[in-house]
Design an enzyme around this catalytic site. Structure first.
Site, PDB file in Angstrom:
ATOM      1  N   GLY A   1     -12.984   8.604  15.444  1.00  0.00           N
ATOM      2  CA  GLY A   1     -13.382   7.734  16.544  1.00  0.00           C
ATOM      3  C   GLY A   1     -13.660   6.298  16.131  1.00  0.00           C
ATOM      4  O   GLY A   1     -13.787   5.421  16.982  1.00  0.00           O
TER       5      GLY A   1
ATOM      6  N   GLY B   1     -11.580   4.615  13.996  1.00  0.00           N
ATOM      7  CA  GLY B   1     -10.322   3.991  13.566  1.00  0.00           C
ATOM      8  C   GLY B   1      -9.695   3.167  14.683  1.00  0.00           C
ATOM      9  O   GLY B   1     -10.287   2.981  15.747  1.00  0.00           O
TER      10      GLY B   1
ATOM     11  N   TYR C   1       2.061  13.459   3.057  1.00  0.00           N
ATOM     12  CA  TYR C   1       1.437  13.201   4.372  1.00  0.00           C
ATOM     13  C   TYR C   1       2.237  13.922   5.455  1.00  0.00           C
ATOM     14  O   TYR C   1       1.678  14.557   6.359  1.00  0.00           O
ATOM     15  CB  TYR C   1       1.443  11.685   4.594  1.00  0.00           C
ATOM     16  CG  TYR C   1       1.045  11.198   5.969  1.00  0.00           C
ATOM     17  CD1 TYR C   1      -0.299  11.042   6.309  1.00  0.00           C
ATOM     18  CD2 TYR C   1       2.015  10.839   6.916  1.00  0.00           C
ATOM     19  CE1 TYR C   1      -0.660  10.557   7.565  1.00  0.00           C
ATOM     20  CE2 TYR C   1       1.657  10.354   8.164  1.00  0.00           C
ATOM     21  CZ  TYR C   1       0.314  10.219   8.482  1.00  0.00           C
ATOM     22  OH  TYR C   1      -0.040   9.738   9.725  1.00  0.00           O
TER      23      TYR C   1
ATOM     24  N   PRO D   1       3.168   9.951  18.170  1.00  0.00           N
ATOM     25  CA  PRO D   1       3.355   8.515  18.407  1.00  0.00           C
ATOM     26  C   PRO D   1       4.327   7.908  17.384  1.00  0.00           C
ATOM     27  O   PRO D   1       4.549   8.494  16.319  1.00  0.00           O
ATOM     28  CB  PRO D   1       1.954   7.924  18.197  1.00  0.00           C
ATOM     29  CG  PRO D   1       1.102   8.982  17.620  1.00  0.00           C
ATOM     30  CD  PRO D   1       1.908  10.240  17.470  1.00  0.00           C
TER      31      PRO D   1
ATOM     32  N   ASN E   1       5.322   3.788  15.635  1.00  0.00           N
ATOM     33  CA  ASN E   1       4.488   2.781  14.954  1.00  0.00           C
ATOM     34  C   ASN E   1       3.434   2.227  15.911  1.00  0.00           C
ATOM     35  O   ASN E   1       3.777   1.766  16.996  1.00  0.00           O
ATOM     36  CB  ASN E   1       5.351   1.608  14.483  1.00  0.00           C
ATOM     37  CG  ASN E   1       6.443   2.055  13.542  1.00  0.00           C
ATOM     38  OD1 ASN E   1       6.165   2.572  12.475  1.00  0.00           O
ATOM     39  ND2 ASN E   1       7.689   1.890  13.965  1.00  0.00           N
TER      40      ASN E   1
ATOM     41  N   ARG F   1      12.865  -1.660  15.396  1.00  0.00           N
ATOM     42  CA  ARG F   1      11.796  -0.658  15.329  1.00  0.00           C
ATOM     43  C   ARG F   1      11.105  -0.550  16.691  1.00  0.00           C
ATOM     44  O   ARG F   1      11.133  -1.478  17.487  1.00  0.00           O
ATOM     45  CB  ARG F   1      10.741  -1.051  14.278  1.00  0.00           C
ATOM     46  CG  ARG F   1      11.242  -1.011  12.834  1.00  0.00           C
ATOM     47  CD  ARG F   1      11.509   0.411  12.342  1.00  0.00           C
ATOM     48  NE  ARG F   1      11.996   0.428  10.965  1.00  0.00           N
ATOM     49  CZ  ARG F   1      13.282   0.403  10.606  1.00  0.00           C
ATOM     50  NH1 ARG F   1      14.238   0.353  11.525  1.00  0.00           N
ATOM     51  NH2 ARG F   1      13.631   0.436   9.332  1.00  0.00           N
TER      52      ARG F   1
ATOM     53  N   ASP G   1      16.427  -3.742   3.613  1.00  0.00           N
ATOM     54  CA  ASP G   1      16.125  -3.734   5.041  1.00  0.00           C
ATOM     55  C   ASP G   1      15.591  -2.390   5.514  1.00  0.00           C
ATOM     56  O   ASP G   1      14.949  -2.291   6.546  1.00  0.00           O
ATOM     57  CB  ASP G   1      17.422  -3.992   5.839  1.00  0.00           C
ATOM     58  CG  ASP G   1      17.511  -5.440   6.293  1.00  0.00           C
ATOM     59  OD1 ASP G   1      16.478  -6.134   6.255  1.00  0.00           O
ATOM     60  OD2 ASP G   1      18.613  -5.855   6.680  1.00  0.00           O
TER      61      ASP G   1
HETATM   62  P1  NDP Z   1      -7.285   4.731  11.105  1.00  0.00           P
HETATM   63  O1  NDP Z   1      -6.967   4.665   9.647  1.00  0.00           O
HETATM   64  O2  NDP Z   1      -7.532   3.457  11.828  1.00  0.00           O
HETATM   65  O3  NDP Z   1      -8.549   5.659  11.327  1.00  0.00           O
HETATM   66  C1  NDP Z   1      -8.684   6.860  10.640  1.00  0.00           C
HETATM   67  C2  NDP Z   1      -9.913   7.567  11.171  1.00  0.00           C
HETATM   68  O4  NDP Z   1     -10.040   8.818  10.489  1.00  0.00           O
HETATM   69  C3  NDP Z   1     -11.211   6.788  10.942  1.00  0.00           C
HETATM   70  O5  NDP Z   1     -12.062   6.960  12.053  1.00  0.00           O
HETATM   71  C4  NDP Z   1     -11.802   7.475   9.699  1.00  0.00           C
HETATM   72  O6  NDP Z   1     -13.212   7.392   9.638  1.00  0.00           O
HETATM   73  C5  NDP Z   1     -11.374   8.916   9.987  1.00  0.00           C
HETATM   74  N1  NDP Z   1     -11.386   9.724   8.764  1.00  0.00           N
HETATM   75  C6  NDP Z   1     -10.624   9.561   7.656  1.00  0.00           C
HETATM   76  N2  NDP Z   1     -10.968  10.477   6.733  1.00  0.00           N
HETATM   77  C7  NDP Z   1     -11.980  11.220   7.271  1.00  0.00           C
HETATM   78  C8  NDP Z   1     -12.776  12.297   6.810  1.00  0.00           C
HETATM   79  N3  NDP Z   1     -12.597  12.813   5.588  1.00  0.00           N
HETATM   80  N4  NDP Z   1     -13.724  12.796   7.647  1.00  0.00           N
HETATM   81  C9  NDP Z   1     -13.919  12.278   8.853  1.00  0.00           C
HETATM   82  N5  NDP Z   1     -13.201  11.271   9.369  1.00  0.00           N
HETATM   83  C10 NDP Z   1     -12.250  10.738   8.578  1.00  0.00           C
HETATM   84  O7  NDP Z   1      -6.115   5.549  11.792  1.00  0.00           O
HETATM   85  P2  NDP Z   1      -5.395   5.274  13.194  1.00  0.00           P
HETATM   86  O8  NDP Z   1      -6.425   5.090  14.249  1.00  0.00           O
HETATM   87  O9  NDP Z   1      -4.361   4.236  12.972  1.00  0.00           O
HETATM   88  O10 NDP Z   1      -4.611   6.652  13.388  1.00  0.00           O
HETATM   89  C11 NDP Z   1      -5.084   7.667  14.257  1.00  0.00           C
HETATM   90  C12 NDP Z   1      -4.126   8.835  14.190  1.00  0.00           C
HETATM   91  O11 NDP Z   1      -2.813   8.408  14.577  1.00  0.00           O
HETATM   92  C13 NDP Z   1      -3.984   9.459  12.799  1.00  0.00           C
HETATM   93  O12 NDP Z   1      -3.979  10.861  12.928  1.00  0.00           O
HETATM   94  C14 NDP Z   1      -2.622   8.963  12.318  1.00  0.00           C
HETATM   95  O13 NDP Z   1      -2.024   9.873  11.445  1.00  0.00           O
HETATM   96  C15 NDP Z   1      -1.855   8.834  13.630  1.00  0.00           C
HETATM   97  N6  NDP Z   1      -0.766   7.848  13.600  1.00  0.00           N
HETATM   98  C16 NDP Z   1      -1.036   6.545  13.252  1.00  0.00           C
HETATM   99  C17 NDP Z   1      -0.009   5.609  13.245  1.00  0.00           C
HETATM  100  C18 NDP Z   1      -0.267   4.163  12.909  1.00  0.00           C
HETATM  101  O14 NDP Z   1       0.699   3.370  12.923  1.00  0.00           O
HETATM  102  N7  NDP Z   1      -1.495   3.757  12.620  1.00  0.00           N
HETATM  103  C19 NDP Z   1       1.375   5.984  13.575  1.00  0.00           C
HETATM  104  C20 NDP Z   1       1.519   7.358  13.992  1.00  0.00           C
HETATM  105  C21 NDP Z   1       0.489   8.247  13.970  1.00  0.00           C
HETATM  106  P3  NDP Z   1     -13.937   6.135   8.910  1.00  0.00           P
HETATM  107  O15 NDP Z   1     -13.750   4.947   9.815  1.00  0.00           O
HETATM  108  O16 NDP Z   1     -15.356   6.528   8.813  1.00  0.00           O
HETATM  109  O17 NDP Z   1     -13.253   5.958   7.580  1.00  0.00           O
END
Ligand code: NDP
Length: 307
Positions: free
Chosen positions: A8, A10, A128, A155, A157, A200, A260
């Site tokens: 929540g 991120g 991953y 999703p 990018n 993209r 590229d």
């Molecule tokens: P972020 O890196 O911004 O956020 C990751 C989140 O996961 C943070 O809230 C982090 O908490 C939490 N987290 C990581 N490790 C742990 C842990 N061990 N225990 C509890 N919480 C943890 O990711 P995004 O918001 O960008 O991505 C969200 C989802 O979307 C992910 O599942 C990702 O795989 C997927 N996704 C993302 C894309 C992108 O371009 N970003 C593309 C496609 C899919 P904290 O803040 O405390 O570290």
């Protein structure tokens, strides 16, 4: 109804806070989801009826390549624990996020959901990718054995406010925003990799948040569902648009000795559209980019990956 959102804090989590203000948003500080006891305790305390599972160890190509073991182990642990705690606590629905970057390296375009497991992922992020694919396997296995309504969504990018702007560890949009902004400050030109011609697809984090809420109501099937904006944007257009938004006065130099990558990686979101989501419900790309830059300029240097 209590909706618990893992990850929540991120980028996507912050966007969801606006769509679901009543949700319970977890960061790794409240609960390390790699630890099953902590995970179960947190679920028992919050008693969620539905879960949006965003938490993951996420990174760019360099981080993925250099930490293959960590990316595999941490994501497997997080996903296994979240789905098992959801089952134990009788959560009625879980929505988990996959990614188009986990599709097979050698697959037919556009990417359709039925191809997810039909071959090896790209070697740079296979750990991953396989960990994320197991999230789909576990969701379906729990549905088949225990009747759990666990769905997975794919999703492409993503970009938006609260992204990671680390130079080595970020995706193309935040990396370009930072590069152009910092070159502006020093009066330098910027050098971008490749010719700029690849296309993209990008989805704004706020659109993704709206789609996740929409799918809580509308999708209960075992098969994954692609949910990204399928409009294709060239890397050159992206750089030029960012230069315009950020009032960049230097030159953009394309280093065409650098690779590229693949020319196109289109995905198919027709399943999402068949549920009633409209292509025009995605925010206009230029507008979403401008909002992201605006946030970056107001927040820099206190953004993730810079400080
Ligand atoms: P972020 O890196 O911004 O956020 C990751 C989140 O996961 C943070 O809230 C982090 O908490 C939490 N987290 C990581 N490790 C742990 C842990 N061990 N225990 C509890 N919480 C943890 O990711 P995004 O918001 O960008 O991505 C969200 C989802 O979307 C992910 O599942 C990702 O795989 C997927 N996704 C993302 C894309 C992108 O371009 N970003 C593309 C496609 C899919 P904290 O803040 O405390 O570290």
């Amino acid at each position: 109804m209590t909706t618990l959102i893992t990850g929540g804090s991120g980028m996507v989590g912050k966007a969801l806070q606006q769509e679901l203000p009543e949700g319970v948003f977890l960061s790794s500080k409240e609960c390390d989801l790699r630890n099953y006891d902590q995970t179960l305790e947190t679920f028992k305390k919050n008693k969620p009826t539905q879960v949006i599972h965003l938490a993951a160890k996420v990174g760019g190509i360099m981080a993925n390549q250099n930490q293959l073991g960590d990316f595999y182990r941490e994501n497997i642990l997080i996903n296994t624990n979240v789905l098992e705690a959801s089952r134990q606590c009788k959560v009625s629905k879980v929505v988990s996020l996959l990614s188009t970057c986990i599709y097979p390296n050698d697959c037919t375009y556009p990417l359709t959901e039925n191809q997810l497991h039909l071959g090896e992922p790209h070697p740079s992020n296979y750990a991953y990718a396989f960990a994320k694919r197991m999230l789909d396997v576990q969701s379906r296995a729990y549905r088949d054995q225990f009747g759990c309504n666990f769905i997975t969504v794919v999703p492409n990018n993503l970009f938006g406010e609260h992204d990671n702007f680390h130079y080595q560890d970020s995706h193309v949009i935040p990396a370009m925003i930072r590069k152009i902004h910092e070159a502006n400050a020093t009066g330098n030109d910027v050098v971008m990799w490749g010719t700029g011609s690849p296309l993209r697809e990008f989805t704004y984090s706020q659109d993704l948040a709206k789609i996740l809420v929409f799918l809580l109501r509308t999708y209960d099937e075992p098969e994954p569902i692609n949910i990204g904006n399928t409009e294709e944007i060239s890397i050159r257009y992206l750089a030029e648009k960012l230069a315009e938004i950020l009032n960049f006065e230097g030159r953009i130099i394309w280093d065409d000795l650098k690779p590229d990558g693949q020319y196109r990686k289109p995905s198919d979101n027709s399943k999402l559209l068949s549920l009633g989501w409209k292509p025009e419900s995605y925010m206009n790309f230029d507008e979403a980019l401008a909002k992201t830059c605006d946030w970056f300029l107001k927040t820099y240097p206190n953004v993730r990956g810079v400080k």
